[in-house]
Write an enzyme that holds these catalytic residues in place. Structure first.
Site, PDB file in Angstrom:
ATOM      1  N   GLY A   1       0.833  -1.197   0.000  1.00 40.15           N
ATOM      2  CA  GLY A   1       0.000   0.000   0.000  1.00 40.15           C
ATOM      3  C   GLY A   1       0.863   1.239   0.000  1.00 40.15           C
TER       4      GLY A   1
ATOM      5  N   ASP B   1      -3.875  10.700  12.644  1.00 48.23           N
ATOM      6  CA  ASP B   1      -4.377  10.273  11.341  1.00 48.23           C
ATOM      7  C   ASP B   1      -5.189   8.988  11.482  1.00 48.23           C
ATOM      8  OD1 ASP B   1      -4.859  10.359   8.645  1.00 48.23           O
ATOM      9  OD2 ASP B   1      -2.915   9.536   8.054  1.00 48.23           O
TER      10      ASP B   1
ATOM     11  N   SER C   1       2.858   9.356   3.858  1.00 47.20           N
ATOM     12  CA  SER C   1       4.222   9.371   4.392  1.00 47.20           C
ATOM     13  C   SER C   1       5.141   8.361   3.713  1.00 47.20           C
ATOM     14  CB  SER C   1       4.202   9.104   5.902  1.00 47.20           C
ATOM     15  OG  SER C   1       3.564   7.870   6.179  1.00 47.20           O
TER      16      SER C   1
END
Length: 802
Positions: free
Chosen positions: A522, A636, A526
């Site tokens: 994935g 997040d 970042s």
């Protein structure tokens, strides 16, 4: 030669006289000659090390209390590192420290009585000298050290100061006192460095973790030399294989100290030269409630979010303002068997240790009877973790409350003690709120009827315990024999891959493990994540960070702290790599991937897995906010960062890194890199300071999506004149339905793919929690601790909420 004399000019005599007087005085120099003294009444009567790093003299606090001490000259608060008379301060008038001609350094009070003296009686002592290391030494001929303060530490160890068998660090009693306290750092009889609470009535070791043996804590007791030391760079090493490094290791000319603080934690500090303030660069325990005795006997430690002490129901603080003495019962604690008693339940509370009995795979009623049959029992702990675990408690010590603890404490109180008298102090809330939390045991005659049954419970409990212990010995022996055949080589390195998994990887290792970063799992803001297989055959997920500009020392400080965090609902970090421009993180691999791939796809989750996800995510965030280091805020939280294990148990990934990568930066920089649109709290846009409430907001969005089964995090609805988000519209509609008293509003909201197969009570609770979590005013949002508590009340099979 004997008769001839050389005349010396008068000016030369005057020069040598002044020089001698200068050397004889203690002011602004590092030497005290034999026959000289330092006076408490002269503020300039101090010794200063050659580089002026340390000062030595009388240190005052309060109106008339002085200690002969050594302190850091340049620290803002003149931090003391050593005291001669910590438990007996000297008078502010007439006290002095003398280097007597007999060879001893002596501290005398105003009346001439000796408060403290060195154990030196040799007339060979020439001078006392304060070295740049912070060591005060008595010097003899040939610069031989005849005595040194390094051999008698108080609460602080300095770089290159040897810590050995006969030395011990003892904490201050509290922040306003230099007297010896109850916490100590020492080499135990088994050659292992430990932290202990040694109070007036109870002693209890709390570090390394008493839940594991020596090797389970990554230590060894085979080396009896009992020596430890750390260098100027902050690298600590001990004969029991305890090793750690300061987070700022590698930076030059930093003053450091290793101190056992009055709260019982051992910390390594670094001095910031520009401010004169200390920063923590390592600490033994990240969770202060794990310090035994921090709140005293009978009391409970809880995170609110900082650790706070409180008294359980039926108890009150012994001495207001002093938690060292804990709590005292408000009733006669000797409960006879002819006296009616009741049990008050404290959810998610436990008292560590001091167990009278242990029983596994037992019922709550059987556990209660064990406590009833023993006059010493003050409470019992019961947990469904492991199929019903029962511990009866003879002493209530080391109490703590944690949302992640899967059990409860049941306090034994007399029936005559009114429920209205039960109260909690200091703001924490493990308190009996209803009659459902109380169990009353009937009439006195009931005890005689149950005596035989109680004896059988003892018998079976004892037999079960013996069998369990034998099984442990067999399994442990097998594991040690076959699992650790390669242990000697690992022990030589001071590490064990299984016992201490967090480590630094080389870039070459991770490049090989990922087959040159071939299989991408994935990609996020970042960096990308790749699948890898380590040399020990562990399957891992390797995250390659991008746009990371901080130095290696800052990166190491961040990941080493996160590497110590361990919770069942947080993805475990195994290590990291920091070489040149390469910054990589190594995590455990989760084959069921992220929550969004199951929630927003045709293969949708059933209700029980959705509720498990909502509760698990809440537990993980509550751990980060309330039980971990205060700056670990996720920033997040979203379904893409929630991974699922084989049992669909949720694990939060990437926790803390977004905030940590900018820790210490300007707050205006945060909003440039933090969070994902739709899950970001409104305060990001207004550049308010970051708090844990940003995670609460994101969590609210996630659990509303869990119920709805579709994303609510779209930024705006296209085609509308007024830019209204899906989330805002959803919240507005739900609030209106609730206010209007619509009966079937929850059925209209829940994912229709479930075909009505869900718990209405659980779904209602989640939606109401979600709406409160996404309040624009962050002060109106609940804490994650409160969210966990609300969900746990609906955790039973049919989803009934208490």
């Amino acid at each position: 030669m004997g008769s001839s004399q050389t005349s010396i000019p008068p000016k030369t005599i005057s020069f040598f006289t002044v020089l001698f007087l200068f050397l004889s005085t203690s002011s602004a120099q590092n030497v005290l000659l034999r026959g000289s003294y330092l006076s408490v009444e002269d503020d300039s009567d101090i010794l200063t090390s050659p580089e002026k790093t340390f000062s030595c003299g009388f240190y005052g606090m309060g109106q008339n209390a002085y200690w002969f001490s050594i302190w850091f000259t340049n620290s803002k608060d003149r931090t003391v590192v050593w005291m001669a008379n910590r438990d007996r301060p000297a008078n502010g008038r007439g006290s002095r420290v003398s280097l007597r001609r007999g060879g001893a350094m002596v501290l005398t009070d105003v009346d001439g009585s000796i408060i403290w003296e060195t154990n030196t009686t040799s007339t060979d002592v020439e001078r006392a000298e304060l070295l740049d290391t912070g060591n005060l030494v008595l010097i003899g001929p040939g610069s031989k050290i005849l005595w040194q303060s390094f051999d008698f530490p108080t609460d602080t160890l300095l770089p290159n100061q040897l810590f050995i068998k006969r030395t011990k660090l003892i904490a201050r009693l509290h922040s306003g006192s230099y007297a010896s306290g109850y916490f100590s750092f020492f080499f135990d009889n088994d050659n292992v460095l430990r932290l202990i609470y040694d109070g007036p009535d109870i002693s209890s070791i709390y570090w390394p973790s008493p839940d594991f043996d020596v090797f389970g804590n990554g230590r060894t007791n085979y080396n009896s030399s009992r020596t430890a030391v750390y260098d100027e760079m902050g690298h600590f090493i001990s004969s029991d294989q305890l090793q750690f490094s300061a987070s700022d290791t590698g930076l030059l000319r930093i003053e450091r100290r290793l101190t056992i603080d009055h709260d019982g934690n051992l910390r390594l500090y670094s001095l910031k030269n520009d401010t004169g303030l200390w920063v923590i660069s390592w600490q033994a325990l990240s969770q202060l409630c794990n310090v035994h005795g921090i709140c005293g006997i009978n009391s409970i430690c809880a995170y609110t979010p900082d650790p706070e002490c409180s008294c359980p129901p039926g108890y009150e603080i012994t001495e207001p303002g002093n938690w060292n003495k804990g709590c005292k019962p408000m009733f006669n604690q000797t409960l006879s068997q002819s006296q009616q008693v009741k049990f008050v339940q404290l959810p998610h509370v436990d008292y560590w240790g001091f167990d009278l009995n242990f029983s596994a795979s037992t019922t709550l009623d059987s556990c209660m009877e064990l406590c009833l049959g023993d006059y010493r029992c003050k409470a019992f702990s019961y947990s469904l973790d492991g199929g019903g675990r029962c511990f009866t408690k003879g002493v209530l010590f080391n109490g703590y409350r944690s949302p992640s603890f899967p059990g409860n404490i049941y306090l034994r109180l007399p029936v005559s003690f009114e429920t209205s008298q039960l109260r909690i102090l200091n703001g924490t809330d493990p308190i009996c709120q209803s009659s459902e939390s109380e169990t009353t045991i009937g009439s006195p005659s009931m005890y005689s009827i149950n005596t035989k049954r109680t004896r059988w419970v003892y018998f079976y409990s004892f037999a079960s315990a013996i069998g369990f212990i034998e099984l442990l010995f067999i399994v442990s022996g097998w594991w040690f024999l076959f699992r650790n055949r390669g242990l000697p080589n690992l022990m030589e390195d001071g590490y064990h891959a299984v016992l201490s998994p967090f480590r630094r990887f080389t870039y070459t290792e991770l490049k090989k493990a990922t087959n040159n970063f071939k299989e991408e799992l994935g990609r996020g803001g970042s960096g990308a994540v790749y699948k890898g297989i380590l040399t020990d055959e562990r399957v891992v997920a390797v995250k390659r960070l991008e746009n990371m500009y901080q130095g290696e020392d800052v990166f190491w400080a961040e990941v080493s702290t996160i590497g110590k965090i361990n919770h069942m609902n947080l993805v475990r970090m195994w290590g990291f790599c920091s070489e040149g421009k390469h910054r990589l993180l190594v995590y455990e691999y989760m084959e069921y991937q992220s929550l969004d791939k199951h929630l927003f796809s045709p293969t949708f989750l059933q209700w029980k897995d959705r509720f498990k996800a909502a509760l698990g995510i809440a537990k993980g965030l509550a751990y980060l906010h309330h039980e971990c280091l205060e700056w670990v805020i996720h920033c997040d939280v979203k379904p893409g960062n929630i991974l699922l294990d084989s049992g669909f148990e949720p694990k939060i990934a990437d926790f803390g890194l977004a905030k940590l990568s900018q820790r210490g930066g300007n707050s205006s920089d945060f909003s440039q890199i933090r969070g994902t649109k739709g899950y970001m709290a409104p305060e990001w846009a207004t550049n308010l300071p970051v708090t844990a409430k940003v995670d609460v907001y994101s969590y609210g969005v996630v659990i509303l999506e869990i119920v709805k089964g579709i994303p609510l995090s779209n930024w705006v609805i296209e085609g509308r004149e007024e830019h209204e988000s899906d989330l805002a519209r959803f919240g507005r509609v739900v609030k209106r339905k609730i206010q209007c008293g619509e009966v079937s509003w929850i059925e209209e909201i829940v994912d229709p793919r479930l075909n009505g197969k869900f718990s209405r009570n659980q779904a209602t609770t989640i939606v109401e929690l979600g709406i409160s979590c996404v309040e624009e005013d962050r002060n109106k949002r609940p804490t994650m601790d409160a969210v966990v508590q609300a969900l746990l009340e609906c955790q039973d099979v049919d989803g009934r909420c208490s």
